[in-house]
Write a protein that holds these residues in place. Structure first.
Motif, PDB file in Angstrom:
ATOM      1  N   LYS A 381       0.874  -1.167   0.086  1.00  0.00           N
ATOM      2  CA  LYS A 381       0.162  -0.079  -0.137  1.00  0.00           C
ATOM      3  C   LYS A 381       0.979   1.364  -0.117  1.00  0.00           C
ATOM      4  N   TYR A 384       2.247   1.568  -3.491  1.00  0.00           N
ATOM      5  CA  TYR A 384       1.141   2.223  -4.550  1.00  0.00           C
ATOM      6  C   TYR A 384       1.255   3.692  -4.379  1.00  0.00           C
ATOM      7  N   SER A 387       3.975   5.151  -6.265  1.00  0.00           N
ATOM      8  CA  SER A 387       4.299   4.506  -7.548  1.00  0.00           C
ATOM      9  C   SER A 387       4.207   5.536  -8.580  1.00  0.00           C
ATOM     10  N   LEU A 422       5.312  -4.320  -6.824  1.00  0.00           N
ATOM     11  CA  LEU A 422       3.836  -4.047  -6.756  1.00  0.00           C
ATOM     12  C   LEU A 422       3.083  -4.641  -7.851  1.00  0.00           C
ATOM     13  N   TRP A 476       0.040  -2.188 -16.277  1.00  0.00           N
ATOM     14  CA  TRP A 476       1.022  -2.124 -15.102  1.00  0.00           C
ATOM     15  C   TRP A 476       2.294  -2.123 -15.324  1.00  0.00           C
ATOM     16  N   THR A 482      -0.144   4.865 -12.532  1.00  0.00           N
ATOM     17  CA  THR A 482      -0.005   3.180 -11.885  1.00  0.00           C
ATOM     18  C   THR A 482      -1.747   2.952 -12.007  1.00  0.00           C
ATOM     19  N   MET A 485      -5.671  -0.781  -7.857  1.00  0.00           N
ATOM     20  CA  MET A 485      -5.335  -2.134  -7.487  1.00  0.00           C
ATOM     21  C   MET A 485      -6.395  -2.931  -7.429  1.00  0.00           C
ATOM     22  N   TRP A 491      -7.276   2.337  -2.484  1.00  0.00           N
ATOM     23  CA  TRP A 491      -5.803   2.717  -2.439  1.00  0.00           C
ATOM     24  C   TRP A 491      -5.537   3.735  -3.568  1.00  0.00           C
ATOM     25  N   SER A 493      -2.705   6.786  -5.178  1.00  0.00           N
ATOM     26  CA  SER A 493      -1.217   7.088  -5.630  1.00  0.00           C
ATOM     27  C   SER A 493      -1.021   8.360  -5.292  1.00  0.00           C
TER      28      SER A 493
END
Length: 505
Positions: A381, A384, A387, A422, A476, A482, A485, A491, A493
């Motif tokens: 997490k 992420y 990312s 990830l 990905w 990103t 997820m 989640w 970023s």
């Protein structure tokens, strides 16, 4: 591959996300001595690697290296050396060919025992044999040269000068600063290494020992690999060292190389290796090589390195009090995991680096979760959140940006470490734990002792999942942003500094 570290802070759950390459070696100017020849004007060649366009050479495939070094008793003097290369031509009519080599005086070159002309071009040694070579010919190239351990302006790694001798750190493109070669991971070969050193020194290299001969000038130590190896994974340790032996799973020979004065102090860490090998085997299958061990050096590199069968570690990792026990052990597992991911299965191009570093980081994190209660989900997490910033700075995992000028080690950015782990986490969420674990075992089995690329991984994953995953991987591995997820819609970023808050989904 390279695993970098920094001094730990008070907060440790996302240590890996904060690590950056912190130092590299001063680089070296080419100093190859040349003999004038009547051959065509030499030019540096390469096999077209996107990140290192002049690395590797067309026209031949190396099957074996025989490296012979004579250590003069000082790590600031050149080592007289003889490199013998067995190869097979892959071109129809080869009038000349290139070897990757720089930072050492070349004294002579022979092809099949006959003197050959040679010149330099950039970081290449261009060889003109007495007679052209035809397709499929076997050839033996013998280069007598010096191997210089002293860094100059443009050198980043190669020989590493330690407190009592030398070690090697050839990743990513520094093998040819130590010995002439086809210095690209796609051309793996068998290795024999012979080192002559004065009394009081011990020499160790990849593979298993096959001979130890005492002479008036000292002792010659000979090692040989039982599996093919990329040039960037070659290792030679010369120092006032002790070699410690123990048994791993199934009687696997485990040998560690440590400064003799520190052997008792380091033993509590070294004895952990057999259990770590057993842990990795439980997850991905049998250990892929003939031996394993740690080379612990008194040197300042800023990284640890998975040289094949003998991983390189700085002594400070094991002796500095700010590194928690779980952290040190997880770094040990990172380099161990590379023996499967990166060494046995080598990247076809340097853009496939994510397959090596992503998997090594994955098992590093999984070990920390299973053995030290450091949750994988919390780490992923945090990754992420970072990312998009990583992708902006270093490119997406399977299309990393080129190295900064004069900083070739800068390709080892967070996007290929936790950013790539990830991707594996997202894949496990997408296809399920059982299919994911089946994929890991199938990957190292299908490509054992070989090379593989991202397309190979996508095909294998799709076959095991029973559906086309090319769209998933495209987003990905190559996306600027990103993707969401799977299973974790909440989640987010964080936006890179200076970017709009708008996200592409």
């Amino acid at each position: 591959m390279l695993r970098t570290r920094t001094t730990l802070r008070t907060r440790t759950p996302d240590l890996k996300t904060s690590r950056r390459l912190r130092t590299a070696f001063l680089a070296s100017a080419v100093s190859v001595c040349l003999i004038a020849a009547s051959a065509p004007t030499p030019a540096p060649l390469g096999i077209g690697d996107r990140l290192f366009p002049h690395l590797g050479n067309p026209g031949y495939d190396v099957t074996a290296y025989d490296l012979a070094f004579t250590y003069p008793g000082s790590n600031s003097k050149p080592l007289p050396a003889v490199t013998t290369i067995d190869a097979r031509t892959t071109a129809g009519w080869l009038e000349q060919f290139n070897l990757d080599y720089s930072h050492g005086t070349v004294r002579s070159v022979e092809v099949d025992g006959v003197p050959a002309e040679f010149r330099s071009a950039g970081e290449d040694l261009v060889v003109t044999p007495a007679k052209p070579l035809r397709f499929g010919d076997r050839m033996r190239i013998t280069v007598r040269h010096d191997s210089d351990p002293v860094s100059t302006k443009d050198q980043q790694s190669g020989w590493v000068r330690t407190e009592d001798g030398l070690a090697m750190a050839n990743q990513a493109d520094a093998g040819h600063r130590v010995f002439p070669s086809n210095d690209h991971p796609s051309d793996k070969a068998m290795f024999t290494v012979r080192v002559t050193a004065p009394d009081g020194y011990t020499a160790v290299a990849n593979g298993l020992p096959v001979a130890k001969t005492r002479r008036a000038a000292g002792t010659t130590w000979t090692y040989r690999t039982e599996h093919p190896m990329a040039t960037e994974l070659a290792q030679v340790s010369i120092g006032r060292s002790s070699v410690l032996h123990r048994s791993g799973p199934g009687g696997l020979p485990v040998r560690d190389v440590v400064p003799t004065k520190d052997r008792e102090r380091l033993e509590p860490w070294l004895k952990k290796t057999p259990d770590q090998i057993a842990w990795m085997q439980k997850h991905v299958g049998d250990y892929p090589f003939e031996t394993y061990g740690l080379l612990i050096a008194e040197a300042r590199t800023g990284f640890e390195l998975e040289t094949q069968t003998l991983s390189l570690f700085e002594k400070d990792l094991f002796t500095r009090s700010e590194y928690p026990k779980w952290y040190v052990e997880s770094i040990m597992v990172h380099e161990l995991a590379h023996q499967w991911f990166g060494n046995s299965v080598s990247p076809r191009t340097w853009s496939d680096l994510w397959l090596s570093e992503g998997h090594a980081t994955w098992y590093e994190a999984l070990y920390a979760e299973e053995k030290a209660g450091r949750p994988m989900e919390a780490r992923m997490k945090a990754a992420y959140r970072a990312s998009d910033t990583w992708r902006g700075a270093g490119g997406p995992p399977a299309a990393p940006k080129e190295a900064e000028p004069g900083e070739k080690l800068s390709i080892f950015r967070p996007t290929v470490y936790d950013g790539s782990a990830l991707v594996l986490y997202a894949l496990r969420e997408e296809i399920g734990r059982s299919a994911f674990e089946q994929l890991q075992r199938a990957w190292v089995s299908a490509h054992h002792d070989g090379v593989a690329d991202t397309a190979d991984f996508v095909r294998l994953a799709s076959g095991i999942a029973g559906r086309d995953l090319s769209g998933f991987f495209k987003a990905w591995l190559y996306g600027e942003k990103t993707p969401p997820m799977p299973g974790h819609a909440d989640w987010r970023s964080a936006q890179p500094a200076g970017k709009s808050a708008k996200r592409a989904r």
